[in-house]
Motif scaffolding. Structure first.
Motif, short mmCIF file in Angstrom:
data_model
loop_
_atom_site.label_atom_id
_atom_site.label_comp_id
_atom_site.label_asym_id
_atom_site.label_seq_id
_atom_site.Cartn_x
_atom_site.Cartn_y
_atom_site.Cartn_z
N ILE A 136 0.84 -1.21 0.00
CA ILE A 136 0.00 0.00 0.00
C ILE A 136 0.87 1.25 0.00
CG2 ILE A 136 -1.68 1.33 1.31
CD1 ILE A 136 -2.88 -1.12 -0.01
N ASN A 137 1.80 1.33 0.91
CA ASN A 137 2.63 2.53 1.05
C ASN A 137 3.80 2.53 0.08
OD1 ASN A 137 1.22 3.82 3.28
ND2 ASN A 137 1.97 2.13 4.56
N SER A 138 4.14 3.71 -0.37
CA SER A 138 5.26 3.88 -1.29
C SER A 138 6.32 4.77 -0.62
CB SER A 138 4.77 4.55 -2.59
OG SER A 138 4.35 5.88 -2.33
N VAL A 139 7.35 5.12 -1.36
CA VAL A 139 8.35 6.05 -0.83
C VAL A 139 7.87 7.48 -1.01
CG1 VAL A 139 10.26 4.47 -1.25
CG2 VAL A 139 9.59 6.11 -3.04
N HIS A 140 6.66 7.62 -1.58
CA HIS A 140 6.11 8.94 -1.85
C HIS A 140 5.03 9.27 -0.80
CE1 HIS A 140 8.23 8.68 -5.67
NE2 HIS A 140 7.67 7.49 -5.85
N TYR A 141 4.24 10.27 -1.08
CA TYR A 141 3.19 10.74 -0.18
C TYR A 141 1.96 9.85 -0.33
CZ TYR A 141 -0.34 14.06 1.63
OH TYR A 141 -1.37 14.66 2.31
N ASP A 142 1.51 9.24 0.77
CA ASP A 142 0.30 8.41 0.78
C ASP A 142 -0.56 8.87 1.96
OD1 ASP A 142 1.12 6.50 -1.37
OD2 ASP A 142 2.69 6.03 0.10
N ALA A 143 -1.81 9.26 1.69
CA ALA A 143 -2.61 9.87 2.76
C ALA A 143 -4.10 9.74 2.48
CB ALA A 143 -2.23 11.34 2.91
N TYR A 144 -4.89 10.08 3.48
CA TYR A 144 -6.35 10.16 3.43
C TYR A 144 -7.00 8.86 2.92
CZ TYR A 144 -5.53 15.04 4.46
OH TYR A 144 -5.13 16.20 5.07
N PRO A 145 -6.97 7.81 3.73
CA PRO A 145 -7.56 6.53 3.34
C PRO A 145 -9.08 6.52 3.44
CG PRO A 145 -6.74 6.41 5.57
CD PRO A 145 -6.34 7.76 5.06
N CYS A 146 -9.69 5.68 2.65
CA CYS A 146 -11.14 5.44 2.68
C CYS A 146 -11.37 3.98 2.30
CB CYS A 146 -11.84 6.37 1.69
SG CYS A 146 -13.55 5.93 1.31
N LEU A 147 -12.21 3.28 3.05
CA LEU A 147 -12.47 1.86 2.77
C LEU A 147 -13.97 1.60 2.71
CD1 LEU A 147 -9.77 2.05 4.80
CD2 LEU A 147 -9.81 -0.42 4.35
N ASN A 148 -14.34 0.48 2.10
CA ASN A 148 -15.74 0.07 2.11
C ASN A 148 -16.03 -0.71 3.39
OD1 ASN A 148 -14.13 -2.10 1.34
ND2 ASN A 148 -15.62 -2.94 -0.12
N ASP A 149 -17.28 -1.11 3.57
CA ASP A 149 -17.70 -1.71 4.84
C ASP A 149 -16.94 -2.99 5.17
OD1 ASP A 149 -19.43 0.32 5.33
OD2 ASP A 149 -21.27 -0.81 4.87
N ASP A 150 -16.70 -3.85 4.18
CA ASP A 150 -16.01 -5.11 4.46
C ASP A 150 -14.50 -5.00 4.29
OD1 ASP A 150 -15.87 -4.96 1.72
OD2 ASP A 150 -17.05 -6.78 1.34
N GLU A 151 -14.02 -3.77 4.05
CA GLU A 151 -12.58 -3.49 3.96
C GLU A 151 -11.88 -4.34 2.90
OE1 GLU A 151 -10.66 -2.84 7.85
OE2 GLU A 151 -12.66 -2.90 8.75
N THR A 152 -12.54 -4.48 1.76
CA THR A 152 -11.95 -5.22 0.64
C THR A 152 -11.36 -4.31 -0.42
OG1 THR A 152 -14.14 -5.37 -0.41
CG2 THR A 152 -13.43 -7.24 0.96
N TRP A 153 -11.51 -3.00 -0.25
CA TRP A 153 -10.76 -2.06 -1.07
C TRP A 153 -10.43 -0.83 -0.24
CZ3 TRP A 153 -13.25 2.47 -0.98
CH2 TRP A 153 -14.63 2.55 -1.14
N ILE A 154 -9.37 -0.16 -0.63
CA ILE A 154 -8.94 1.07 0.01
C ILE A 154 -8.61 2.09 -1.07
CG2 ILE A 154 -6.55 0.24 0.20
CD1 ILE A 154 -6.27 1.99 2.72
N ILE A 155 -9.14 3.30 -0.92
CA ILE A 155 -8.85 4.41 -1.82
C ILE A 155 -8.08 5.45 -1.02
CG2 ILE A 155 -9.84 6.25 -3.24
CD1 ILE A 155 -12.26 4.46 -3.72
#
Length: 334
Positions: A232-251
Motif C-alpha cells: 500500500i505505502n510507497s516512498v512517496h506521499y500516501d494519505a487520506y484513506p477510505c475503505l468500504n464496509d467489508d474493507e476489501t478495497w482502500i482508496i
C-alpha cells in the motif's frame, strides 16, 4: 454550475443575507449562523429550503462533477468532504474562514425533508479543524486539528481528535492518545464498520513521506497501530484513506510517478486477505492540473466524494460509486 441556495427565496431579511453569504462563501456567514440556536428552527418555509437526500441534486454518473455549488462547494477552501449520517439527515463538512485563516466544521440537519440553515460546530472557530468523519453508528466524529491545547508529547502540528455526538449535539473534543497521535503529523482519519481507525502519518519507521496506518481497537482503546505495509505505502506521499464496509478495497491520495496531476486517487483491492498493488483511478476522477484528495464513500454506498483544486480552488466532487467496479473489472481483464 448549479447553485442550490440561490433558487430558494427566504422570507426574512436576515435569512436573505445568510442565503447570499452561502452563495458567495463570505466568512460573515459564521457570525450569522453562530447566533442560531443549536436546536432552533430557522424562520423559513419548508418549500424554500433544499429538500431530500443530497439536497435533491441530480445524481452524478461515471464522470466526477462538482457537488452542491454555493452550499458545500464555495469560493472558500473545503478541507475535506461531506460526512453524511447513515440516514442522510445530518451532514458535517469543513470550510475555511478567510478572516482569520481558521477552518471550521459546519453541520446541517434535515427536518421534515427540508435542510435547515447551517451552523458552525462550537469549538471550531479558531485553528484548523478539518476532515470530519463519522463512526459507523454515527455516535462519534473524528477530525484533524492543529489546536494548541495539547501536551508536548503530541505534534505541534496536526493531531486526530474525537467528538461524541448525542442526538446531534456535540460534546467536548478529546485528542486521541498514543500510539495514534505522536510528535509527528497525524491526520486523515477514517473509521471502518469494524471499528478500525485508518490514518496517515509521517512518523519515523515509515516507507517514505507519509504512510497509511491502521489502529486496531482493543478493549475500547486504540493501543496497537500497524503500518499498512509496502504494497500500500510507497516512498512517496500516501494519505487520506477510505475503505468500504467489508474493507476489501482502500482508496487514498498518493503522489506516485504515474499520477496525472499534483496528486491522484489510487485504489487497492484486497483479494484473499492480501492487498494488491494500488492503481491510479483514472481520468474519470483524477485531473491533469489538480490535486485529488479526501476520498469518502457515501453512507448508502452509491457515491464517492473527494476534494479537488482542479479549478484553482478546493471544492467537493462526487461520482457514481460504480466507477469502483468498473476499475476492478478493468484490472481483471488486463
Amino acid at each position: 454550475m448549479r447553485t442550490i441556495i440561490g433558487k430558494y427565496k427566504v422570507i426574512q431579511l436576515a435569512f436573505v443575507l445568510i442565503s447570499l453569504y452561502l452563495i458567495s462563501g463570505d466568512t460573515v456567514i459564521a457570525t450569522a449562523i453562530d447566533h442560531q440556536k443549536i436546536d432552533g428552527q430557522p424562520e423559513v418555509l419548508p418549500e424554500q429550503l433544499p429538500r431530500g437526500d443530497y439536497f435533491g441534486l441530480k445524481r452524478p454518473g461515471l464522470k466526477a462533477v462538482q457537488f452542491a455549488a454555493g452550499l458545500i462547494s464555495t469560493d472558500a477552501m473545503e478541507h475535506g468532504v461531506p460526512a453524511f449520517s447513515k440516514d442522510l439527515k445530518q451532514v458535517y463538512w469543513t470550510r475555511a474562514d478567510r478572516s482569520n485563516g481558521s477552518h471550521g466544521i459546519w453541520t446541517m440537519k434535515r427536518v421534515n425533508n427540508a435542510w435547515q440553515v447551517p451552523r458552525r460546530i462550537p469549538g471550531t472557530e479558531i485553528n484548523v479543524n478539518a476532515n470530519p468523519v463519522l463512526s459507523y453508528d454515527g455516535k462519534m466524529m473524528f477530525y484533524i486539528s492543529n489546536s494548541k491545547e495539547v501536551s508536548e508529547k503530541y505534534s505541534p502540528g496536526f493531531n486526530i481528535w474525537s467528538l461524541e455526538l448525542s442526538d446531534h449535539q456535540s460534546t467536548t473534543a478529546v485528542i486521541l492518545n498514543e500510539p495514534v497521535n505522536t510528535r509527528s503529523h497525524d491526520g486523515g482519519p477514517f473509521l471502518s464498520k469494524r471499528g478500525n481507525l485508518y490514518f496517515n502519518s509521517n512518523r519515523t519507521g515509515g516507507n517514505g513521506d507519509f504512510d497509511l496506518y491502521m489502529a486496531i481497537p482493543e478493549n475500547g482503546n486504540y493501543n496497537r497501530v500497524v503500518n499498512m505495509g509496502e504494497i500500500i505505502n510507497s516512498v512517496h506521499y500516501d494519505a487520506y484513506p477510505c475503505l468500504n464496509d467489508d474493507e476489501t478495497w482502500i482508496i487514498f491520495e498518493s503522489r506516485r510517478p504515474d499520477m496525472l496531476g499534483k496528486s491522484d486517487l489510487y485504489i487497492s483491492f484486497n483479494i484473499d486477505g492480501a492487498w494488491q498493488k494500488p492503481v491510479n483511478m483514472g481520468t474519470e476522477i483524477n485531473s491533469a492540473a489538480g490535486r485529488e484528495t479526501f476520498p469518502r464513500l457515501s453512507p448508502d454506498g452509491k457515491y464517492l466524494f473527494f476534494g479537488s483544486d482542479r479549478n484553482g480552488n478546493f471544492d467537493v466532487y462526487w461520482i457514481d460509486a460504480g466507477i469502483i467496479k468498473q476499475i476492478r473489472d478493468r484490472i481483471r481483464n488486463n
